[in-house]
Design a protein around this motif. Structure first.
Motif, mmCIF file in Angstrom:
data_model
loop_
_atom_site.group_PDB
_atom_site.id
_atom_site.type_symbol
_atom_site.label_atom_id
_atom_site.label_comp_id
_atom_site.label_asym_id
_atom_site.label_seq_id
_atom_site.Cartn_x
_atom_site.Cartn_y
_atom_site.Cartn_z
ATOM 1 N N TRP A 76 0.834 -1.206 0.000
ATOM 2 C CA TRP A 76 0.000 0.000 0.000
ATOM 3 C C TRP A 76 0.871 1.260 0.000
ATOM 4 O O TRP A 76 0.609 2.210 -0.731
ATOM 5 C CB TRP A 76 -0.909 -0.014 1.234
ATOM 6 C CG TRP A 76 -1.789 1.193 1.367
ATOM 7 C CD1 TRP A 76 -3.021 1.384 0.811
ATOM 8 C CD2 TRP A 76 -1.502 2.384 2.116
ATOM 9 N NE1 TRP A 76 -3.524 2.617 1.160
ATOM 10 C CE2 TRP A 76 -2.611 3.251 1.960
ATOM 11 C CE3 TRP A 76 -0.431 2.805 2.898
ATOM 12 C CZ2 TRP A 76 -2.675 4.504 2.560
ATOM 13 C CZ3 TRP A 76 -0.485 4.063 3.494
ATOM 14 C CH2 TRP A 76 -1.593 4.894 3.315
ATOM 15 N N LYS A 123 1.308 4.678 -2.904
ATOM 16 C CA LYS A 123 0.714 5.966 -2.560
ATOM 17 C C LYS A 123 1.761 7.077 -2.601
ATOM 18 O O LYS A 123 2.895 6.875 -2.173
ATOM 19 C CB LYS A 123 0.093 5.910 -1.152
ATOM 20 C CG LYS A 123 -0.964 4.842 -0.980
ATOM 21 C CD LYS A 123 -2.167 5.078 -1.882
ATOM 22 C CE LYS A 123 -3.192 3.972 -1.749
ATOM 23 N NZ LYS A 123 -4.348 4.159 -2.649
ATOM 24 N N PRO A 126 -8.976 -4.795 4.605
ATOM 25 C CA PRO A 126 -8.139 -4.029 3.675
ATOM 26 C C PRO A 126 -7.344 -2.932 4.376
ATOM 27 O O PRO A 126 -7.817 -2.319 5.338
ATOM 28 C CB PRO A 126 -9.161 -3.419 2.701
ATOM 29 C CG PRO A 126 -10.369 -4.289 2.809
ATOM 30 C CD PRO A 126 -10.398 -4.761 4.219
ATOM 31 N N GLY A 172 -5.902 0.689 4.620
ATOM 32 C CA GLY A 172 -6.329 1.987 4.116
ATOM 33 C C GLY A 172 -5.795 3.109 4.969
ATOM 34 O O GLY A 172 -5.348 2.890 6.101
ATOM 35 N N HIS A 173 -5.817 4.296 4.428
ATOM 36 C CA HIS A 173 -5.337 5.453 5.159
ATOM 37 C C HIS A 173 -6.244 5.719 6.355
ATOM 38 O O HIS A 173 -7.446 5.889 6.214
ATOM 39 C CB HIS A 173 -5.307 6.674 4.226
ATOM 40 C CG HIS A 173 -4.603 7.849 4.816
ATOM 41 N ND1 HIS A 173 -5.166 9.087 4.878
ATOM 42 C CD2 HIS A 173 -3.368 7.970 5.361
ATOM 43 C CE1 HIS A 173 -4.315 9.935 5.427
ATOM 44 N NE2 HIS A 173 -3.222 9.277 5.727
ATOM 45 N N LYS A 201 -7.231 3.739 8.814
ATOM 46 C CA LYS A 201 -8.232 2.709 9.035
ATOM 47 C C LYS A 201 -7.758 1.728 10.096
ATOM 48 O O LYS A 201 -6.775 1.012 9.909
ATOM 49 C CB LYS A 201 -8.546 1.962 7.730
ATOM 50 C CG LYS A 201 -9.296 2.795 6.702
ATOM 51 C CD LYS A 201 -10.659 3.236 7.231
ATOM 52 C CE LYS A 201 -11.400 4.076 6.204
ATOM 53 N NZ LYS A 201 -12.694 4.583 6.746
ATOM 54 N N ASP A 237 -7.791 6.694 13.275
ATOM 55 C CA ASP A 237 -9.141 6.476 12.764
ATOM 56 C C ASP A 237 -10.124 7.024 13.811
ATOM 57 O O ASP A 237 -10.763 6.271 14.554
ATOM 58 C CB ASP A 237 -9.365 4.979 12.524
ATOM 59 C CG ASP A 237 -10.669 4.683 11.795
ATOM 60 O OD1 ASP A 237 -11.503 5.599 11.679
ATOM 61 O OD2 ASP A 237 -10.845 3.534 11.349
#
Length: 257
Positions: A83, A87, A110, A112-113, A115, A168
């Motif tokens: 990931w 990015k 998954p 994720g930014h 998360k 998050d």
């Protein structure tokens, strides 16, 4: 990085301290995308106090333009690295010395930014006795502790933070409101580390300070020893977390006017 290549710097956490000025001025200030693969983040066992990587949360969290990730196991580390290189951002991935945990690859949530991941949620009437906010290597010990605590009548939720910076917030705030106690568990220095960053970022949660707790490295240089023994001594193992939580939950919560 300026020419479009994504550099990956694999380096011990303790040795990156020597490049702190470059980290700030040559990378983050100029917003040049790259990946820091921070090895030996946490206690390193017999390598001793010169190699314990316990200060990187403290020295990296204040730096703007830097995303900080902490995988719970080898599978998550691989997915985070994939990931990160895809990015256009500056990413630090901190991971410890030691074997891959038994539960490696247990989750396929998954990456994720910003998360986080809920590993377990044991509740009664939408309420939990304790919320364990676990960073990286502390996720699986917290998960195991939660299973044992449930057999002893203590209901808990375990969140694998995954993305340390930024947090998050929506997910964390929703679970904080359901908990009597919130415990931040980090394999890093207690002063100025993740605990204080979480308090700063979630100050609007309206939870009083006496409901917040920290398990982290104390204000001293840790000597050498088997990593498992050091973690147990510092309450950063499954048994250590259980002992701390039972002590906090057993005490009544004082509400101040």
């Amino acid at each position: 990085a300026q020419s479009g290549v994504t550099p990956i710097l694999a380096i011990y956490s303790t040795f990156l301290q020597r490049g702190y000025d470059q980290l700030i001025h040559d990378v983050c200030l100029q917003q040049l995308p790259m990946v820091f693969a921070l090895d030996r983040a946490g206690l390193v066992g017999e390598d001793g106090p010169t190699h314990h990587g316990v200060f990187d949360y403290t020295y990296m969290l204040p730096i703007p333009n830097l995303t900080i990730l902490a995988p719970k196991d080898g599978d998550e580390l691989k997915r985070m690295l994939k990931w990160a290189v895809e990015k256009p951002r500056i990413v630090s991935i901190r991971y410890p010395k030691g074997p891959v945990p038994e539960y490696d690859g247990h989750s396929v949530t998954p990456i994720g930014h910003a998360k986080a991941e809920v590993l377990v949620h044991n509740y009664r009437k939408h309420h939990v006795d304790v919320l364990l906010l676990a960073a990286g290597s502390m996720a699986w010990p917290s998960y195991q502790a939660s299973k044992v605590l449930l057999t002893q009548g203590i209901y808990s939720t375990v969140i694998n933070l995954r993305c340390i910076k930024p947090l998050d917030k929506p997910l964390l705030e929703s679970y904080i409101q359901k908990a009597d106690h919130i415990v931040v568990i980090e394999e890093g220095a207690g002063i100025g580390g993740l605990f204080y960053y979480v308090l700063h970022e979630l100050s609007s949660s309206s939870k009083p300070l006496n409901q917040w707790h920290q398990i982290a490295i104390p204000d001293c240089f840790i000597e050498h020893g088997k990593r498992s023994n050091l973690l147990d001594t510092l309450h950063l193992s499954t048994n250590g977390i259980i002992q701390k939580v039972k002590n906090w939950v057993a005490k009544p919560i004082l509400h101040y006017a």
